[in-house]
Design an enzyme around this catalytic site. Structure first.
Site, PDB file in Angstrom:
ATOM      1  N   ARG A  56       3.526  -2.261  18.817  1.00 30.48           N
ATOM      2  CA  ARG A  56       3.800  -1.900  17.460  1.00 30.48           C
ATOM      3  C   ARG A  56       5.349  -1.057  17.457  1.00 30.48           C
ATOM      4  O   ARG A  56       5.959  -1.130  16.452  1.00 30.48           O
ATOM      5  CB  ARG A  56       2.736  -0.931  16.773  1.00 30.48           C
ATOM      6  CG  ARG A  56       3.009  -0.577  15.567  1.00 30.48           C
ATOM      7  CD  ARG A  56       1.577   0.062  14.719  1.00 30.48           C
ATOM      8  NE  ARG A  56       1.578   0.276  13.394  1.00 30.48           N
ATOM      9  CZ  ARG A  56       1.987   1.604  12.724  1.00 30.48           C
ATOM     10  NH1 ARG A  56       2.010   2.452  13.738  1.00 30.48           N
ATOM     11  NH2 ARG A  56       1.925   1.525  11.493  1.00 30.48           N
ATOM     12  N   ILE A  82       5.445   0.286   7.064  1.00 30.01           N
ATOM     13  CA  ILE A  82       4.755  -0.457   7.864  1.00 30.01           C
ATOM     14  C   ILE A  82       3.203   0.126   7.781  1.00 30.01           C
ATOM     15  O   ILE A  82       3.133   1.398   7.619  1.00 30.01           O
ATOM     16  CB  ILE A  82       5.100  -0.301   9.510  1.00 30.01           C
ATOM     17  CG1 ILE A  82       4.041  -1.125  10.167  1.00 30.01           C
ATOM     18  CG2 ILE A  82       5.068   1.104  10.167  1.00 30.01           C
ATOM     19  CD1 ILE A  82       4.420  -1.399  11.639  1.00 30.01           C
ATOM     20  N   SER A  83       2.193  -0.497   7.384  1.00 35.27           N
ATOM     21  CA  SER A  83       0.945  -0.065   6.971  1.00 35.27           C
ATOM     22  C   SER A  83       0.519   0.718   8.375  1.00 35.27           C
ATOM     23  O   SER A  83       0.589   0.161   9.553  1.00 35.27           O
ATOM     24  CB  SER A  83       0.051  -1.086   6.486  1.00 35.27           C
ATOM     25  OG  SER A  83       0.304  -1.925   5.476  1.00 35.27           O
ATOM     26  N   LYS A  84      -0.738   1.751   7.996  1.00 35.64           N
ATOM     27  CA  LYS A  84      -1.200   2.279   8.962  1.00 35.64           C
ATOM     28  C   LYS A  84      -2.302   1.283  10.014  1.00 35.64           C
ATOM     29  O   LYS A  84      -2.491   0.426   9.323  1.00 35.64           O
ATOM     30  CB  LYS A  84      -2.509   3.287   8.373  1.00 35.64           C
ATOM     31  CG  LYS A  84      -1.781   4.549   7.587  1.00 35.64           C
ATOM     32  CD  LYS A  84      -2.818   5.280   6.799  1.00 35.64           C
ATOM     33  CE  LYS A  84      -3.965   5.667   7.685  1.00 35.64           C
ATOM     34  NZ  LYS A  84      -4.842   6.697   6.950  1.00 35.64           N
TER      35      LYS A  84
END
Length: 245
Positions: A56, A82-84
């Site tokens: 990530r 950016i999503s969790k």
């Protein structure tokens, strides 16, 4: 002097190389992130295995690399995030729970609306037979292209700079559709491009509840298509917009 040119080229390469993030390349921090998600006992193991593979930190700005494996959303530029990791795991788990995905053991042919920085696309690529991902913001589309080039994947996603509300009929029909932006409704184009037995997961407005995760299944009964909708927990995603920028 040739030797001097060689030294200069080495210095230039070092200056241009993307920082990898302190202690992040070994994978231990990533494995701890996945272990925390696994301990919650509610995420699909196949999704967690894919997330354990994708670095990530390669998808966030170098200044934020130390936060890459925390369960938090991070800015990626252009007013987007950016999503969790837990949100990615949950949405992909819902997608994997569809009847077709259960039978295939994979997401099949996937349409992703909102490529963003490319992180979720990399995870999906490990769970799908084929992925088409659309991003309306040219700057993010180009960033995702660069990010994904640094990550070895079994199948390269097809990245499109275009209007996600229109889907991508040329690559359909799709067994799975997932959106990273929320609108007032599910665009008809997405429903038309969802194959029989397919499942769609998207943040969508719900009466009296604000924005929630909506699951839409394309069911065919005696030759007649219909869509079964279920609503899940409240979420907060960026707005779904038309056009390209």
């Amino acid at each position: 002097m040739p030797q001097r040119h060689l030294h200069q080229a080495t210095r230039d390469a070092a200056r241009l190389a993307r920082p990898s993030g302190t202690g992040l390349d070994g994978g231990a921090v990533r494995q701890r992130m996945v272990a925390r998600l696994r301990a919650e006992g509610k995420f699909d193991e196949r999704v967690l295995a894919a997330m354990a593979t994708v670095p990530r930190h390669e998808f966030v700005d170098s200044a934020l690399a130390a936060q890459a494996y925390e369960d938090t959303a991070l800015p990626i530029g252009h007013g987007q995030t950016i999503s969790k990791p837990s949100v990615v795991a949950h949405m992909l788990g819902l997608l994997m729970g569809g009847e077709g995905a259960r039978q295939r053991g994979s997401l099949g042919r996937v349409l992703e609306i909102g490529t963003g920085c490319g992180y979720q696309a990399a995870v999906i690529a490990l769970l799908a037979r084929q992925l088409t991902s659309i991003e309306r913001l040219q700057g993010l589309h180009e960033k995702a292209q660069l990010n994904l080039q640094r990550v070895p994947l079994p199948r390269a996603p097809r990245l499109i700079w275009g209007d996600g509300r229109a889907g991508h009929s040329a690559s359909g029909p799709f067994d799975s559709i997932i959106a990273a932006a929320g609108g007032e409704d599910i665009p008809r184009a997405w429903m038309d491009q969802l194959a029989p037995g397919g499942r769609l997961v998207a943040p969508t407005a719900a009466t009296g509840r604000g924005q929630v995760l909506v699951v839409l299944d394309h069911v065919v009964d005696k030759g007649v298509s219909h869509w079964v909708r279920s609503e899940h927990e409240a979420v907060l995603f960026v707005p779904l917009k038309s056009g390209v920028v």
